[in-house]
Design a protein around this motif. Structure first.
Motif, mmCIF file in Angstrom:
data_model
loop_
_atom_site.group_PDB
_atom_site.id
_atom_site.type_symbol
_atom_site.label_atom_id
_atom_site.label_comp_id
_atom_site.label_asym_id
_atom_site.label_seq_id
_atom_site.Cartn_x
_atom_site.Cartn_y
_atom_site.Cartn_z
ATOM 1 N N ASP A 193 -4.829 2.073 0.493
ATOM 2 C CA ASP A 193 -3.547 1.423 0.776
ATOM 3 C C ASP A 193 -3.684 -0.090 0.821
ATOM 4 O O ASP A 193 -2.878 -0.815 0.226
ATOM 5 N N ASP A 226 2.645 -4.299 1.844
ATOM 6 C CA ASP A 226 4.007 -3.865 1.583
ATOM 7 C C ASP A 226 4.750 -3.922 2.918
ATOM 8 O O ASP A 226 4.429 -3.156 3.841
ATOM 9 N N PRO A 227 5.716 -4.833 3.074
ATOM 10 C CA PRO A 227 6.382 -5.025 4.363
ATOM 11 C C PRO A 227 7.375 -3.907 4.712
ATOM 12 O O PRO A 227 8.586 -4.118 4.783
ATOM 13 N N THR A 228 6.855 -2.713 4.928
ATOM 14 C CA THR A 228 7.694 -1.593 5.361
ATOM 15 C C THR A 228 7.875 -1.672 6.879
ATOM 16 O O THR A 228 7.131 -2.398 7.562
ATOM 17 N N PRO A 229 8.818 -0.934 7.441
ATOM 18 C CA PRO A 229 8.950 -0.923 8.904
ATOM 19 C C PRO A 229 7.640 -0.521 9.599
ATOM 20 O O PRO A 229 7.286 -1.094 10.629
ATOM 21 N N GLU A 230 6.913 0.430 9.017
ATOM 22 C CA GLU A 230 5.632 0.867 9.603
ATOM 23 C C GLU A 230 4.602 -0.266 9.596
ATOM 24 O O GLU A 230 3.948 -0.524 10.601
ATOM 25 N N THR A 231 4.445 -0.949 8.451
ATOM 26 C CA THR A 231 3.439 -2.019 8.380
ATOM 27 C C THR A 231 3.849 -3.216 9.234
ATOM 28 O O THR A 231 2.987 -3.865 9.825
#
Length: 124
Positions: free
Chosen positions: A12, A18-23
């Protein structure tokens, strides 16, 4: 003693951030952890590294130098980020790492390596 704390790369992390809510939640948790390290006087330096696709290696063979462009294979053998800490001993470093939020989605690994001090390199 100073230790370098190495966050090992994963498949990964090698794909890039990757600016996802999780990251973003992971980054916020890591920011709070870094604040704790700083407030405790442990943190000397910290940073994340771009994927190895942006990297180069220079291989040495006697007087010859060969430049190797990334990306590099075996992500779990690569480093995705690091801290430099000042701790009293390895036990303290391990205790801090155990408090660290998981730095990657899924399974990940952090390696702690002592940094040589000048006294380690000079004869008694």
């Amino acid at each position: 003693m100073r230790v370098m704390v190495l966050v090992k790369a994963t498949e990964d992390s090698e794909r890039g951030f990757d600016p996802t809510p999780e990251t973003m939640a992971m980054m916020e948790a890591m920011g709070r952890f870094n604040d704790e390290l700083e407030n405790a006087g442990v943190l000397v330096m910290a940073d994340g590294l771009q994927p190895s696709s942006a990297a180069r290696r220079v291989a040495f063979d006697g007087p010859d130098r060969t430049v190797i462009d990334g990306p590099f294979p075996h992500p779990r053998e690569l480093v995705a980020g690091f801290w430099l800490w000042e701790v009293k001993d390895m036990d303290e470093a391990v205790a801090w790492v155990k408090r660290c939020p998981n730095p990657m989605p899924g399974p990940s690994e952090i390696e702690i390596r002592p940094v040589y001090a000048l006294s380690d390199l000079t004869p008694d």
